[in-house]
Design a protein around this motif. Structure first.
Motif, short mmCIF file in Angstrom:
data_model
loop_
_atom_site.label_atom_id
_atom_site.label_comp_id
_atom_site.label_asym_id
_atom_site.label_seq_id
_atom_site.Cartn_x
_atom_site.Cartn_y
_atom_site.Cartn_z
N MET A 6 0.85 -1.20 0.00
CA MET A 6 0.00 0.00 0.00
C MET A 6 0.88 1.24 0.00
N GLN A 7 0.86 1.97 -1.12
CA GLN A 7 1.60 3.22 -1.26
C GLN A 7 0.63 4.39 -1.09
N VAL A 8 0.79 5.11 0.02
CA VAL A 8 -0.17 6.15 0.39
C VAL A 8 0.17 7.46 -0.32
N ASP A 9 -0.87 8.14 -0.83
CA ASP A 9 -0.67 9.40 -1.54
C ASP A 9 -0.37 10.54 -0.56
N ASN A 10 -1.08 10.56 0.58
CA ASN A 10 -0.88 11.57 1.62
C ASN A 10 -1.13 13.00 1.13
N GLY A 11 -2.13 13.18 0.28
CA GLY A 11 -2.50 14.53 -0.12
C GLY A 11 -3.25 15.23 0.99
N ASN A 12 -3.02 16.52 1.15
CA ASN A 12 -3.71 17.32 2.17
C ASN A 12 -4.43 18.48 1.49
N SER A 13 -5.67 18.71 1.91
CA SER A 13 -6.38 19.88 1.40
C SER A 13 -5.78 21.13 2.03
N PRO A 14 -5.91 22.29 1.38
CA PRO A 14 -5.36 23.52 1.96
C PRO A 14 -5.96 23.79 3.34
N ASN A 15 -5.12 24.26 4.26
CA ASN A 15 -5.63 24.64 5.58
C ASN A 15 -4.88 25.88 6.06
N VAL A 16 -5.46 26.50 7.06
CA VAL A 16 -4.94 27.79 7.52
C VAL A 16 -3.52 27.67 8.04
N THR A 17 -3.23 26.61 8.78
CA THR A 17 -1.91 26.47 9.40
C THR A 17 -0.86 25.91 8.45
N GLY A 18 -1.30 25.31 7.35
CA GLY A 18 -0.36 24.67 6.44
C GLY A 18 0.17 23.36 6.96
N ALA A 19 -0.46 22.82 8.01
CA ALA A 19 0.00 21.58 8.62
C ALA A 19 -0.24 20.40 7.68
N THR A 49 -10.16 11.25 4.84
CA THR A 49 -10.78 11.52 6.13
C THR A 49 -10.42 12.92 6.58
N ASP A 50 -11.36 13.59 7.23
CA ASP A 50 -11.09 14.91 7.80
C ASP A 50 -10.34 14.75 9.12
N VAL A 51 -9.27 15.50 9.26
CA VAL A 51 -8.52 15.55 10.52
C VAL A 51 -8.94 16.82 11.26
N LYS A 52 -9.33 16.66 12.52
CA LYS A 52 -9.88 17.78 13.29
C LYS A 52 -9.08 18.02 14.56
N VAL A 53 -9.05 19.29 14.97
CA VAL A 53 -8.45 19.68 16.24
C VAL A 53 -9.52 20.36 17.07
N ASN A 54 -9.87 19.72 18.19
CA ASN A 54 -10.95 20.22 19.06
C ASN A 54 -12.24 20.46 18.28
N GLY A 55 -12.52 19.55 17.33
CA GLY A 55 -13.76 19.62 16.56
C GLY A 55 -13.69 20.49 15.33
N ALA A 56 -12.66 21.30 15.18
CA ALA A 56 -12.51 22.17 14.01
C ALA A 56 -11.63 21.47 12.97
N LYS A 57 -12.05 21.51 11.72
CA LYS A 57 -11.32 20.83 10.66
C LYS A 57 -9.94 21.45 10.44
N LEU A 58 -8.90 20.62 10.51
CA LEU A 58 -7.55 21.06 10.22
C LEU A 58 -7.23 20.86 8.75
N THR A 59 -7.50 19.65 8.24
CA THR A 59 -7.22 19.32 6.85
C THR A 59 -8.00 18.07 6.47
N THR A 60 -8.12 17.82 5.19
CA THR A 60 -8.64 16.55 4.69
C THR A 60 -7.46 15.73 4.21
N LEU A 61 -7.24 14.59 4.87
CA LEU A 61 -6.14 13.71 4.49
C LEU A 61 -6.63 12.78 3.38
#
Length: 213
Positions: A50-63, A186-198
Motif C-alpha cells: 500500500m503506497q499512500v498518496d498523503n495529499g492534504n487539502s489547503p488549511n490555515v496552518t499549512g499543517a 478523512t477529515d482531521v480535526k483539532v478540538n472539533g474544528a477541521k484542520l485538513t482533509t487527508l
C-alpha cells in the motif's frame, strides 16, 4: 437365416452403451478447467503493498498530516456471473498506521478497507487471462491513538479501479498480479474544528496465488 441374437450383438457393438457414454461425458467435464465458468468461485491469497498518496487539502496552518506505507496480507473472493463478468471482494484485517504531523510522529490509527469491484476478464479459458475492474471502497477508521483534541472521521466511501492478470500454473491454480487505485480520505480535526482533509488515495500493488472451484 440371420440369427436374432447376432443382430442384437451387432447393434450393441455399433452403439456404445449409455453407461459408457455417461462416463465419457463426466470424465471430459472433470478434465475441463473450471477457469472463469459461470457460477464458479476463485479464492486468492495475496501480499499487498500500500503506497499512500498523503495529499492534504489547503488549511490555515499549512499543517501536513501523513500515514506510512504498508505491506500486508489480504484475501479476496471472486464469483463469476458469466465467463467474462465477475465480482471481487477484497478483505483483510484492520491495518495500523503511524500518523505524522509536519513530519513528526504523533500517534497511530487503524483502518479496515474492504473493496468490492465488478470485473471483466478478456480471455476466459486461456492460461493467461487479463482483466479490468471498477467498484467501491469502504474504509472504517478506528482505534485512534492521537494527542488529546485530535480526531478523524470514522468512515470513508470512494471509487476503486483495478487492472490485473491471472497466469494458470496448474489445473485450477493461478498466479495473480493486481494493481488498484482507491479513493480514501478523512477529515482531521483539532478540538472539533477541521484542520485538513487527508487524502490517503493509495496505490495497491499485490501478488498472490488463487484457486478456482
Amino acid at each position: 437365416m440371420i440369427n436374432p441374437h447376432e443382430k442384437v450383438n451387432s447393434k450393441m457393438k455399433s452403439k456404445p452403451p449409455l453407461a459408457l457414454l455417461a462416463a465419457v461425458t463426466i470424465a471430459s467435464t472433470l478434465a475441463t478447467p473450471a477457469f472463469a465458468e459461470e457460477g464458479t468461485y476463485m479464492m486468492r491469497v495475496r501480499a499487498l503493498n500500500m503506497q499512500v498518496d498523503n495529499g492534504n487539502s489547503p488549511n490555515v496552518t499549512g499543517a501536513k498530516v501523513e500515514l506510512n506505507n504498508k505491506t500486508f496480507p489480504e484475501i479476496d473472493f471472486v464469483y463469476n456471473f458469466t465467463k467474462n463478468l465477475a465480482a471481487e471482494l477484497v478483505l483483510t484485517y484492520p491495518q495500523k498506521h503511524d500518523v505524522k504531523l509536519q513530519g513528526n510522529n504523533i500517534g497511530s490509527l487503524k483502518h479496515l478497507p474492504p473493496t468490492l469491484t465488478l470485473q471483466y476478464y478478456f480471455a476466459p479459458g486461456n492460461s493467461v487471462n487479463p482483466y479490468v475492474g471498477a467498484g467501491i471502497n469502504y474504509t472504517r477508521f478506528m482505534s485512534a491513538n492521537l494527542p488529546t483534541g485530535i480526531s478523524t472521521d470514522k468512515d470513508s466511501f470512494g471509487p476503486a479501479a483495478q487492472i490485473g492478470i491471472d497466469f494458470e500454473v496448474a489445473k485450477n491454480t493461478y498466479i495473480n498480479l493486481d494493481f488498484k487505485r482507491v479513493s480514501i480520505k478523512t477529515d482531521v480535526k483539532v478540538n472539533g474544528a477541521k484542520l485538513t482533509t487527508l487524502k490517503v488515495d493509495p496505490n495497491l500493488v499485490s501478488i498472490g496465488i488463487g484457486w478456482r472451484f
